[in-house]
Every structure is written in structure tokens, then in C-alpha cells.
Design a protein around this motif. Structure first.
Motif, PDB file in Angstrom:
ATOM      1  N   VAL A   9      52.954  87.218  57.362  1.00  0.00           N
ATOM      2  CA  VAL A   9      54.261  87.754  57.726  1.00  0.00           C
ATOM      3  C   VAL A   9      54.825  88.429  56.489  1.00  0.00           C
ATOM      4  CG1 VAL A   9      56.574  87.209  58.533  1.00  0.00           C
ATOM      5  CG2 VAL A   9      54.610  85.909  59.388  1.00  0.00           C
ATOM      6  N   LEU A  10      55.032  89.691  56.601  1.00  0.00           N
ATOM      7  CA  LEU A  10      55.566  90.441  55.478  1.00  0.00           C
ATOM      8  C   LEU A  10      57.081  90.491  55.580  1.00  0.00           C
ATOM      9  CD1 LEU A  10      53.056  93.424  55.389  1.00  0.00           C
ATOM     10  CD2 LEU A  10      53.064  91.391  53.948  1.00  0.00           C
ATOM     11  N   THR A  11      57.711  89.950  54.611  1.00  0.00           N
ATOM     12  CA  THR A  11      59.168  90.026  54.549  1.00  0.00           C
ATOM     13  C   THR A  11      59.547  90.709  53.256  1.00  0.00           C
ATOM     14  OG1 THR A  11      59.340  87.878  53.486  1.00  0.00           O
ATOM     15  CG2 THR A  11      59.494  87.920  55.888  1.00  0.00           C
ATOM     16  N   GLN A  12      60.570  91.449  53.316  1.00  0.00           N
ATOM     17  CA  GLN A  12      61.028  92.140  52.119  1.00  0.00           C
ATOM     18  C   GLN A  12      61.909  91.195  51.317  1.00  0.00           C
ATOM     19  OE1 GLN A  12      62.970  95.807  52.901  1.00  0.00           O
ATOM     20  NE2 GLN A  12      63.189  96.331  50.743  1.00  0.00           N
ATOM     21  N   ALA A  13      61.542  91.013  50.077  1.00  0.00           N
ATOM     22  CA  ALA A  13      62.313  90.136  49.204  1.00  0.00           C
ATOM     23  C   ALA A  13      63.659  90.790  48.899  1.00  0.00           C
ATOM     24  CB  ALA A  13      61.563  89.874  47.909  1.00  0.00           C
ATOM     25  N   SER A  14      64.678  89.960  48.850  1.00  0.00           N
ATOM     26  CA  SER A  14      65.990  90.502  48.527  1.00  0.00           C
ATOM     27  C   SER A  14      66.107  90.638  47.009  1.00  0.00           C
ATOM     28  CB  SER A  14      67.096  89.599  49.074  1.00  0.00           C
ATOM     29  OG  SER A  14      67.002  88.331  48.477  1.00  0.00           O
ATOM     30  N   LEU A  15      66.335  91.819  46.588  1.00  0.00           N
ATOM     31  CA  LEU A  15      66.460  92.119  45.173  1.00  0.00           C
ATOM     32  C   LEU A  15      67.940  92.282  44.828  1.00  0.00           C
ATOM     33  CD1 LEU A  15      63.595  94.745  44.805  1.00  0.00           C
ATOM     34  CD2 LEU A  15      63.547  92.347  44.122  1.00  0.00           C
ATOM     35  N   PRO A  16      68.294  91.975  43.596  1.00  0.00           N
ATOM     36  CA  PRO A  16      69.696  92.192  43.211  1.00  0.00           C
ATOM     37  C   PRO A  16      70.017  93.681  43.193  1.00  0.00           C
ATOM     38  CG  PRO A  16      68.388  91.582  41.305  1.00  0.00           C
ATOM     39  CD  PRO A  16      67.500  91.441  42.508  1.00  0.00           C
ATOM     40  N   ASN A  17      71.247  93.983  43.426  1.00  0.00           N
ATOM     41  CA  ASN A  17      71.677  95.373  43.399  1.00  0.00           C
ATOM     42  C   ASN A  17      71.600  95.895  41.977  1.00  0.00           C
ATOM     43  OD1 ASN A  17      72.231  95.317  46.114  1.00  0.00           O
ATOM     44  ND2 ASN A  17      74.385  94.794  45.818  1.00  0.00           N
ATOM     45  N   ALA A  18      71.020  97.037  41.832  1.00  0.00           N
ATOM     46  CA  ALA A  18      70.915  97.671  40.517  1.00  0.00           C
ATOM     47  C   ALA A  18      71.963  98.770  40.448  1.00  0.00           C
ATOM     48  CB  ALA A  18      69.511  98.216  40.292  1.00  0.00           C
ATOM     49  N   ALA A  19      73.184  98.370  40.257  1.00  0.00           N
ATOM     50  CA  ALA A  19      74.274  99.337  40.223  1.00  0.00           C
ATOM     51  C   ALA A  19      74.366  99.957  38.837  1.00  0.00           C
ATOM     52  CB  ALA A  19      75.583  98.643  40.580  1.00  0.00           C
ATOM     53  N   TRP A  20      74.462 101.254  38.806  1.00  0.00           N
ATOM     54  CA  TRP A  20      74.575 101.978  37.551  1.00  0.00           C
ATOM     55  C   TRP A  20      75.926 102.679  37.488  1.00  0.00           C
ATOM     56  CZ3 TRP A  20      71.312 101.651  33.533  1.00  0.00           C
ATOM     57  CH2 TRP A  20      70.071 101.069  33.767  1.00  0.00           C
ATOM     58  N   ASP A  21      76.972 101.903  37.621  1.00  0.00           N
ATOM     59  CA  ASP A  21      78.298 102.495  37.520  1.00  0.00           C
ATOM     60  C   ASP A  21      79.031 101.868  36.340  1.00  0.00           C
ATOM     61  OD1 ASP A  21      80.271 100.540  39.814  1.00  0.00           O
ATOM     62  OD2 ASP A  21      78.383 100.058  38.882  1.00  0.00           O
ATOM     63  N   THR A  23      81.854 100.233  36.183  1.00  0.00           N
ATOM     64  CA  THR A  23      82.403  98.898  36.426  1.00  0.00           C
ATOM     65  C   THR A  23      81.358  97.820  36.196  1.00  0.00           C
ATOM     66  OG1 THR A  23      83.912  99.842  38.052  1.00  0.00           O
ATOM     67  CG2 THR A  23      83.594  97.465  38.117  1.00  0.00           C
ATOM     68  N   SER A  24      80.159  98.042  36.719  1.00  0.00           N
ATOM     69  CA  SER A  24      79.078  97.066  36.512  1.00  0.00           C
ATOM     70  C   SER A  24      78.702  96.978  35.045  1.00  0.00           C
ATOM     71  CB  SER A  24      77.846  97.445  37.327  1.00  0.00           C
ATOM     72  OG  SER A  24      78.141  97.426  38.690  1.00  0.00           O
ATOM     73  N   LEU A  26      80.623  97.543  32.405  1.00  0.00           N
ATOM     74  CA  LEU A  26      81.652  96.832  31.655  1.00  0.00           C
ATOM     75  C   LEU A  26      81.668  95.340  31.989  1.00  0.00           C
ATOM     76  CD1 LEU A  26      84.559  99.425  31.758  1.00  0.00           C
ATOM     77  CD2 LEU A  26      83.046  98.872  29.840  1.00  0.00           C
ATOM     78  N   ALA A  27      81.429  94.985  33.242  1.00  0.00           N
ATOM     79  CA  ALA A  27      81.385  93.566  33.621  1.00  0.00           C
ATOM     80  C   ALA A  27      80.204  92.866  32.951  1.00  0.00           C
ATOM     81  CB  ALA A  27      81.291  93.435  35.141  1.00  0.00           C
ATOM     82  N   ASN A  28      79.057  93.531  32.937  1.00  0.00           N
ATOM     83  CA  ASN A  28      77.887  92.951  32.269  1.00  0.00           C
ATOM     84  C   ASN A  28      78.094  92.874  30.758  1.00  0.00           C
ATOM     85  OD1 ASN A  28      76.545  92.657  34.692  1.00  0.00           O
ATOM     86  ND2 ASN A  28      75.510  94.627  34.534  1.00  0.00           N
ATOM     87  N   ALA A  29      78.723  93.896  30.178  1.00  0.00           N
ATOM     88  CA  ALA A  29      78.984  93.886  28.738  1.00  0.00           C
ATOM     89  C   ALA A  29      79.945  92.761  28.381  1.00  0.00           C
ATOM     90  CB  ALA A  29      79.554  95.231  28.298  1.00  0.00           C
ATOM     91  N   LYS A  30      80.963  92.552  29.214  1.00  0.00           N
ATOM     92  CA  LYS A  30      81.935  91.477  28.960  1.00  0.00           C
ATOM     93  C   LYS A  30      81.248  90.116  28.979  1.00  0.00           C
ATOM     94  CE  LYS A  30      85.759  89.063  31.017  1.00  0.00           C
ATOM     95  NZ  LYS A  30      86.294  88.708  32.299  1.00  0.00           N
ATOM     96  N   SER A  31      80.432  89.869  29.987  1.00  0.00           N
ATOM     97  CA  SER A  31      79.769  88.562  30.066  1.00  0.00           C
ATOM     98  C   SER A  31      78.769  88.375  28.930  1.00  0.00           C
ATOM     99  CB  SER A  31      79.088  88.388  31.422  1.00  0.00           C
ATOM    100  OG  SER A  31      78.047  89.328  31.580  1.00  0.00           O
ATOM    101  N   GLN A  32      78.089  89.444  28.511  1.00  0.00           N
ATOM    102  CA  GLN A  32      77.134  89.327  27.405  1.00  0.00           C
ATOM    103  C   GLN A  32      77.853  89.081  26.082  1.00  0.00           C
ATOM    104  OE1 GLN A  32      73.900  89.309  28.245  1.00  0.00           O
ATOM    105  NE2 GLN A  32      73.477  88.647  26.185  1.00  0.00           N
ATOM    106  N   ILE A  33      78.960  89.759  25.871  1.00  0.00           N
ATOM    107  CA  ILE A  33      79.732  89.553  24.638  1.00  0.00           C
ATOM    108  C   ILE A  33      80.315  88.147  24.606  1.00  0.00           C
ATOM    109  CG2 ILE A  33      81.843  90.268  23.431  1.00  0.00           C
ATOM    110  CD1 ILE A  33      81.097  93.148  24.200  1.00  0.00           C
ATOM    111  N   GLN A  34      80.772  87.637  25.760  1.00  0.00           N
ATOM    112  CA  GLN A  34      81.260  86.260  25.812  1.00  0.00           C
ATOM    113  C   GLN A  34      80.147  85.274  25.477  1.00  0.00           C
ATOM    114  OE1 GLN A  34      82.974  85.857  29.698  1.00  0.00           O
ATOM    115  NE2 GLN A  34      84.978  86.576  29.029  1.00  0.00           N
ATOM    116  N   LEU A  35      78.942  85.532  25.975  1.00  0.00           N
ATOM    117  CA  LEU A  35      77.812  84.655  25.681  1.00  0.00           C
ATOM    118  C   LEU A  35      77.474  84.678  24.202  1.00  0.00           C
ATOM    119  CD1 LEU A  35      75.445  82.869  26.747  1.00  0.00           C
ATOM    120  CD2 LEU A  35      74.134  84.987  26.900  1.00  0.00           C
TER     121      LEU A  35
END
Length: 130
Positions: A9-21, A23-24, A26-35
Motif C-alpha cells: 500500500v503506497l501512502t504519501q508521507a506527510s512532509l512539513p511545509n517548506a515555506a520560504w516566506d 514570516t517563516s 523570522l519565526a525560525n530565526a527567533k527560535s534558533q536565536i533563543q536556543l
């Protein structure tokens, strides 16, 4: 001989959204800088805790004649307290302290405002009425 048939049974795996905007990004940069910032604060807290312990032992074992060249007890205590707090709290501690300050500023900025009209102000300057 036994034959085993498997149904694939072939099912398509759900992949995370690869948003290149923006907002994404800056949100990723904020979380990385916090880490990274939190890890750096925890590292500096551990260093401060160790250095405070070294100064504490050095002060206890020091010759009374060299007392002027050493750190004071208050400095040593603050170094140990701040180092321990940052070493265990990191970003969460700084964020909590900052949010408390932000709440104070919001309360002060949105607090009581006294408004006087020009008529009330001119009556005040003219003095009591006779």
C-alpha cells in the motif's frame, strides 16, 4: 512450498511545509536565536558558578594581609547566585524577568492619564475666584 503474498500500500508521507516566506524565516530565526542564546547564558552561568566557588575558597584560605587584593563577600555571593540562576534557568529566566519588566512598562504607559482642558488650566493660573 508456501507462498506469501504481500499487498503493498503506497501512502504519501506527510512532509512539513517548506515555506520560504519572510514570516517563516523570522519565526525560525527567533527560535534558533533563543536556543543559542539560552545555551550561551547557561554556559556563562556555569562558568560564573564555578568562578564564584573558586573565589569563595580562595577568600577562605587567604592570608589576612592580602585581603585588599581580593573580591568582597557580596561580589562572591552575587556571582554564585547569578551563576546558579543562569546555569539552571538560561533563556527561561531571562524571558521571565523581561516579561515582568514589560508588564511594568505596559502598566505605567497605559495607566492613569490626567487630562485638563485649556479652560480649567487658565482658571488654575488666574487664582481663586473672589
Amino acid at each position: 512450498m508456501t507462498k506469501i503474498y504481500e499487498a503493498a500500500v503506497l501512502t504519501q508521507a506527510s512532509l512539513p511545509n517548506a515555506a520560504w516566506d519572510l514570516t517563516s524565516f523570522l519565526a525560525n530565526a527567533k527560535s534558533q536565536i533563543q536556543l543559542w542564546g539560552g545555551s550561551l547564558l547557561m554556559l556563562l552561568g556555569a562558568v560564573g558558578l564555578v568562578w564564584g566557588g573558586v573565589l569563595f575558597l580562595k577568600k577562605l584560605m587567604a592570608n589576612p594581609q592580602s585581603a585588599g587584593q581580593q573580591q568582597g563577600w557580596g561580589t562572591i555571593a552575587l556571582l554564585i547566585l547569578a551563576g546558579g540562576a543562569l546555569g539552571t534557568g538560561g533563556w527561561a529566566l531571562i524571558s521571565t524577568v523581561g516579561s515582568g519588566g514589560q508588564q511594568t512598562i505596559t502598566d505605567l504607559g497605559g495607566g492613569t492619564v490626567i487630562v485638563q482642558t485649556v479652560d480649567q488650566f487658565s482658571d488654575f493660573l488666574s487664582g481663586p475666584s473672589k
